[in-house]
Design a protein around this motif. Structure first.
Motif, PDB file in Angstrom:
ATOM      1  N   VAL A   1       0.861  -1.177   0.000  1.00  0.00           N
ATOM      2  CA  VAL A   1       0.000   0.000   0.000  1.00  0.00           C
ATOM      3  C   VAL A   1       0.895   1.223   0.000  1.00  0.00           C
ATOM      4  O   VAL A   1       1.873   1.287   0.762  1.00  0.00           O
ATOM      5  CB  VAL A   1      -0.928   0.012   1.234  1.00  0.00           C
ATOM      6  CG1 VAL A   1      -1.831   1.246   1.209  1.00  0.00           C
ATOM      7  CG2 VAL A   1      -1.760  -1.258   1.283  1.00  0.00           C
ATOM      8  N   PRO A   2       0.617   2.235  -0.834  1.00  0.00           N
ATOM      9  CA  PRO A   2       1.439   3.443  -0.849  1.00  0.00           C
ATOM     10  C   PRO A   2       1.485   4.102   0.517  1.00  0.00           C
ATOM     11  O   PRO A   2       0.520   4.046   1.294  1.00  0.00           O
ATOM     12  CB  PRO A   2       0.756   4.330  -1.890  1.00  0.00           C
ATOM     13  CG  PRO A   2      -0.015   3.391  -2.755  1.00  0.00           C
ATOM     14  CD  PRO A   2      -0.444   2.280  -1.857  1.00  0.00           C
TER      15      PRO A   2
ATOM     16  N   THR B   1     -13.610   2.201   0.327  1.00  0.00           N
ATOM     17  CA  THR B   1     -12.807   1.109  -0.204  1.00  0.00           C
ATOM     18  C   THR B   1     -12.265   1.488  -1.579  1.00  0.00           C
ATOM     19  O   THR B   1     -12.998   2.000  -2.433  1.00  0.00           O
ATOM     20  CB  THR B   1     -13.648  -0.165  -0.309  1.00  0.00           C
ATOM     21  OG1 THR B   1     -14.134  -0.508   0.995  1.00  0.00           O
ATOM     22  CG2 THR B   1     -12.833  -1.319  -0.869  1.00  0.00           C
ATOM     23  N   THR B   2     -10.992   1.231  -1.795  1.00  0.00           N
ATOM     24  CA  THR B   2     -10.364   1.498  -3.093  1.00  0.00           C
ATOM     25  C   THR B   2      -9.759   0.210  -3.622  1.00  0.00           C
ATOM     26  O   THR B   2      -9.392  -0.684  -2.854  1.00  0.00           O
ATOM     27  CB  THR B   2      -9.271   2.567  -2.969  1.00  0.00           C
ATOM     28  OG1 THR B   2      -8.234   2.088  -2.094  1.00  0.00           O
ATOM     29  CG2 THR B   2      -9.837   3.874  -2.429  1.00  0.00           C
ATOM     30  N   ILE B   3      -9.660   0.150  -4.959  1.00  0.00           N
ATOM     31  CA  ILE B   3      -9.053  -1.012  -5.607  1.00  0.00           C
ATOM     32  C   ILE B   3      -8.275  -0.519  -6.814  1.00  0.00           C
ATOM     33  O   ILE B   3      -8.721   0.382  -7.530  1.00  0.00           O
ATOM     34  CB  ILE B   3     -10.122  -2.053  -6.005  1.00  0.00           C
ATOM     35  CG1 ILE B   3      -9.443  -3.338  -6.491  1.00  0.00           C
ATOM     36  CG2 ILE B   3     -11.085  -1.505  -7.040  1.00  0.00           C
ATOM     37  CD1 ILE B   3     -10.417  -4.505  -6.624  1.00  0.00           C
ATOM     38  N   ARG B   4      -7.089  -1.082  -7.010  1.00  0.00           N
ATOM     39  CA  ARG B   4      -6.231  -0.620  -8.087  1.00  0.00           C
ATOM     40  C   ARG B   4      -5.353  -1.771  -8.545  1.00  0.00           C
ATOM     41  O   ARG B   4      -5.259  -2.814  -7.882  1.00  0.00           O
ATOM     42  CB  ARG B   4      -5.365   0.552  -7.628  1.00  0.00           C
ATOM     43  CG  ARG B   4      -4.399   0.193  -6.514  1.00  0.00           C
ATOM     44  CD  ARG B   4      -3.713   1.412  -5.925  1.00  0.00           C
ATOM     45  NE  ARG B   4      -2.835   1.037  -4.823  1.00  0.00           N
ATOM     46  CZ  ARG B   4      -1.552   0.693  -4.960  1.00  0.00           C
ATOM     47  NH1 ARG B   4      -1.002   0.677  -6.171  1.00  0.00           N
ATOM     48  NH2 ARG B   4      -0.817   0.364  -3.912  1.00  0.00           N
ATOM     49  N   THR B   5      -4.715  -1.558  -9.708  1.00  0.00           N
ATOM     50  CA  THR B   5      -3.744  -2.513 -10.239  1.00  0.00           C
ATOM     51  C   THR B   5      -2.356  -1.930 -10.038  1.00  0.00           C
ATOM     52  O   THR B   5      -2.104  -0.766 -10.388  1.00  0.00           O
ATOM     53  CB  THR B   5      -3.996  -2.774 -11.730  1.00  0.00           C
ATOM     54  OG1 THR B   5      -5.324  -3.286 -11.901  1.00  0.00           O
ATOM     55  CG2 THR B   5      -3.004  -3.781 -12.283  1.00  0.00           C
ATOM     56  N   ALA B   6      -1.460  -2.723  -9.463  1.00  0.00           N
ATOM     57  CA  ALA B   6      -0.112  -2.224  -9.173  1.00  0.00           C
ATOM     58  C   ALA B   6       0.887  -3.362  -9.311  1.00  0.00           C
ATOM     59  O   ALA B   6       0.529  -4.546  -9.242  1.00  0.00           O
ATOM     60  CB  ALA B   6      -0.054  -1.631  -7.771  1.00  0.00           C
TER      61      ALA B   6
ATOM     62  N   VAL C   1      -6.077  -4.936   3.834  1.00  0.00           N
ATOM     63  CA  VAL C   1      -5.573  -4.983   2.463  1.00  0.00           C
ATOM     64  C   VAL C   1      -5.668  -6.418   1.960  1.00  0.00           C
ATOM     65  O   VAL C   1      -5.247  -7.354   2.660  1.00  0.00           O
ATOM     66  CB  VAL C   1      -4.122  -4.480   2.384  1.00  0.00           C
ATOM     67  CG1 VAL C   1      -3.619  -4.539   0.937  1.00  0.00           C
ATOM     68  CG2 VAL C   1      -4.025  -3.073   2.928  1.00  0.00           C
ATOM     69  N   ALA C   2      -6.238  -6.583   0.756  1.00  0.00           N
ATOM     70  CA  ALA C   2      -6.304  -7.897   0.101  1.00  0.00           C
ATOM     71  C   ALA C   2      -5.741  -7.748  -1.304  1.00  0.00           C
ATOM     72  O   ALA C   2      -6.103  -6.818  -2.037  1.00  0.00           O
ATOM     73  CB  ALA C   2      -7.735  -8.417   0.051  1.00  0.00           C
ATOM     74  N   GLY C   3      -4.855  -8.630  -1.667  1.00  0.00           N
ATOM     75  CA  GLY C   3      -4.244  -8.573  -2.992  1.00  0.00           C
ATOM     76  C   GLY C   3      -4.251  -9.924  -3.670  1.00  0.00           C
ATOM     77  O   GLY C   3      -4.218 -10.965  -3.004  1.00  0.00           O
TER      78      GLY C   3
ATOM     79  N   VAL D   1      -1.343   5.031   3.620  1.00  0.00           N
ATOM     80  CA  VAL D   1      -1.238   4.517   4.985  1.00  0.00           C
ATOM     81  C   VAL D   1      -1.310   5.666   5.994  1.00  0.00           C
ATOM     82  O   VAL D   1      -1.979   5.577   7.031  1.00  0.00           O
ATOM     83  CB  VAL D   1       0.070   3.720   5.154  1.00  0.00           C
ATOM     84  CG1 VAL D   1       0.277   3.322   6.616  1.00  0.00           C
ATOM     85  CG2 VAL D   1       0.045   2.480   4.271  1.00  0.00           C
ATOM     86  N   ARG D   2      -0.614   6.763   5.676  1.00  0.00           N
ATOM     87  CA  ARG D   2      -0.626   7.901   6.588  1.00  0.00           C
ATOM     88  C   ARG D   2      -2.000   8.552   6.655  1.00  0.00           C
ATOM     89  O   ARG D   2      -2.446   8.982   7.719  1.00  0.00           O
ATOM     90  CB  ARG D   2       0.421   8.933   6.149  1.00  0.00           C
ATOM     91  CG  ARG D   2       1.860   8.487   6.373  1.00  0.00           C
ATOM     92  CD  ARG D   2       2.815   9.654   6.195  1.00  0.00           C
ATOM     93  NE  ARG D   2       2.733  10.210   4.850  1.00  0.00           N
ATOM     94  CZ  ARG D   2       3.504   9.822   3.840  1.00  0.00           C
ATOM     95  NH1 ARG D   2       4.410   8.861   4.019  1.00  0.00           N
ATOM     96  NH2 ARG D   2       3.374  10.366   2.653  1.00  0.00           N
TER      97      ARG D   2
END
Length: 499
Positions: free
Chosen positions: A119-120, A131-136, A160-162, A124-125
């Protein structure tokens, strides 16, 4: 070898320029475009579907973990264990879950994750509120990572789930590879099918072409085969056969015209030859010479009239104008014609009666109208026995627009009290070289050329009019012609003269 390739290319290009080649090429081009669009749409839909499945699985795992976290059913390991990329099992590389405490540090990870934060740091800060979802990229692979905030008493925690997209991408790649193999095979099969179907569809055309090539000029019954289907090819064959009928009829009329013209020319030419032979005899007298010259002059006049009639009909057939319109005093013209025929009627013991408008100015050809009336009145006078009557009626009638032709018309009727037209003659009354002299009581010697009514019809049609020949119920013959015009209605008058 090069010449064979050149010939092969010529054959292919010639085939592609044909109807069958163009049909197959067009069909294959359309099929290829549709197949490409279908493959693109299918792969796009498949990719989105696979990602949607991954997102749904991530949402389910994150929601379950968040519920356990709120309920206190999660055993936290702080700090969570980490492993190196070399020591990570292949099955562990597909998915992971992690928990971040309110302070922003990771307190749990299952299974042990690779070094580096999934997670960026800014997320985190400052935890997201939704809820957000992205491709990384994570651990050298493409991952879908879902971050779900969880509110606790000590602040906002993150679940966090990946899951790796490697399996989904691999499935999409395999599907695309299969399609790249299947689509060309399908197009080849479609091309073969299009070739066979186009051949079957064009088979009636080939049959019609063969029939057309076998047609002969002297084969009046020649026809092309009409397909049994009710489609455009059937309509084409019917139209072609109708054209053949018209051509055969035209050829028949042409042959008949030539034969009849030859027959009509033979008699005056024979008479002319006889008179000339008589004129050059050494023993002929002066009176015989004068008589021969007079007879020859009459035959030349007859030949000239016949040639002029044939020329006029030929001009009408070719579409050349045969009338010259001008403003004409129709009433005066009809009066002149009537006066010219009163004495002839009286000489034959006939009654001549006329009925014409008081005043009528019309745009027509006066010479043509005079010729029409001379022909019709001359026929009536020749075929009406003594004691009978000949009539000329002219009037103006207004026809409703629904009838054809509509509008104001000049109506001319020429009738007599003679024997009338033979019933078998009426359907052919205006055909060329047809005569009704036997039924009308005249011998062949006094008969005309058989072109009179045909010329009358041609002149009437040149005025955009119509003409009919009938036998009225009261007896006799009646010819009626209608010429369209624009004129004011006039009161008719009747003039009669007894012989």
């Amino acid at each position: 070898m090069s010449s064979q390739l050149a010939r092969s290319r010529q054959v292919i290009f010639r085939w592609l320029r044909g109807v069958r080649g163009r049909l197959v090429a067009t069909y294959l081009l359309a099929a290829a475009i549709l197949a490409a669009a279908g493959v693109a749409l299918f792969t796009l839909t498949l990719s989105r579907g696979l990602r949607a499945n991954v997102d749904a699985a991530l949402q389910a795992r994150a929601s379950s973990l968040a519920a356990d976290l709120v309920a206190g059913n999660v055993e936290l390991v702080d700090p969570p264990p980490r492993i190196t990329a070399a020591g990570r099992a292949a099955k562990d590389a597909q998915a992971f879950t992690a928990i971040y405490a309110a302070g922003g540090h990771m307190v749990d990870a299952q299974p042990p994750i690779l070094p580096g934060a999934p997670v960026p740091a800014d997320q985190v800060r400052t935890p997201p509120l939704v809820t957000t979802i992205r491709t990384a990229r994570y651990g050298g692979e493409s991952f879908r990572i879902l971050v779900q905030p969880v509110a606790r008493s000590d602040g906002i925690w993150l679940v966090v789930a990946g899951e790796s997209l490697g399996a989904a991408d691999e499935a999409g790649t395999q599907v695309r590879q299969a399609l790249f193999i299947a689509v060309p095979i399908l197009l080849a099969l479609l091309g073969i099918g299009a070739f066979l179907l186009s051949g079957a569809a064009l088979k009636p055309v080939d049959r019609m072409s063969a029939d057309a090539q076998n047609l002969g000029e002297h084969d009046p019954a020649g026809r092309i085969t009409e397909p049994a289907t009710r489609d455009s090819l059937n309509h084409l064959a019917q139209a072609f056969n109708a054209l053949l009928d018209r051509l055969h009829n035209s050829l028949d009329r042409q042959r008949s015209l030539i034969a009849d013209a030859g027959h009509e020319l033979r008699t005056p030419l024979a008479v002319l030859q006889t008179e000339l032979e008589t004129a050059v005899r050494p023993t002929r007298s002066r009176a015989d010479l004068v008589d021969s010259i007079n007879h020859a002059r009459l035959e030349v006049t007859r030949l000239t009239a016949l040639a002029e009639d044939l020329l006029l009909l030929a001009q009408a057939d070719s579409g050349h104008p045969i009338v010259r319109r001008q403003l004409t005093d129709v009433t005066e013209l009809l009066d002149d014609v009537a006066r010219a025929y009163y004495d002839r009627a009286a000489t034959g013991g006939l009654t001549m009666r006329t009925e014409v408008p008081l005043t009528l100015i019309a745009d027509l050809d006066p010479t043509a109208l005079r010729r029409i009336l001379d022909n019709l009145l001359g026929n009536s006078l020749r075929h009406t026995p003594a004691g009978g009557a000949v009539s000329l009626h002219a009037g103006i009638e207004t026809i409703s627009p629904g009838q054809s032709p509509g509008g104001t018309q000049l109506v001319l009727r020429v009738g007599d009290t003679g024997p009338g037209f033979p019933p078998a003659f009426l359907p052919h009354a205006f055909d060329r070289f047809t005569r009704a002299d036997q039924g009308r009581g005249r011998s062949a010697a006094s008969a005309g050329s058989g072109l009179g009514l045909a010329i009358v019809e041609a002149l009437v049609h040149a005025h955009a009019g119509g003409i009919t020949a009938t036998n009225p119920p009261g007896g006799g013959a009646l010819v009626e012609l209608r010429l369209p015009l624009t004129a004011e209605e006039a009161e008719p008058r009747t003039r009669m003269r007894q012989p």
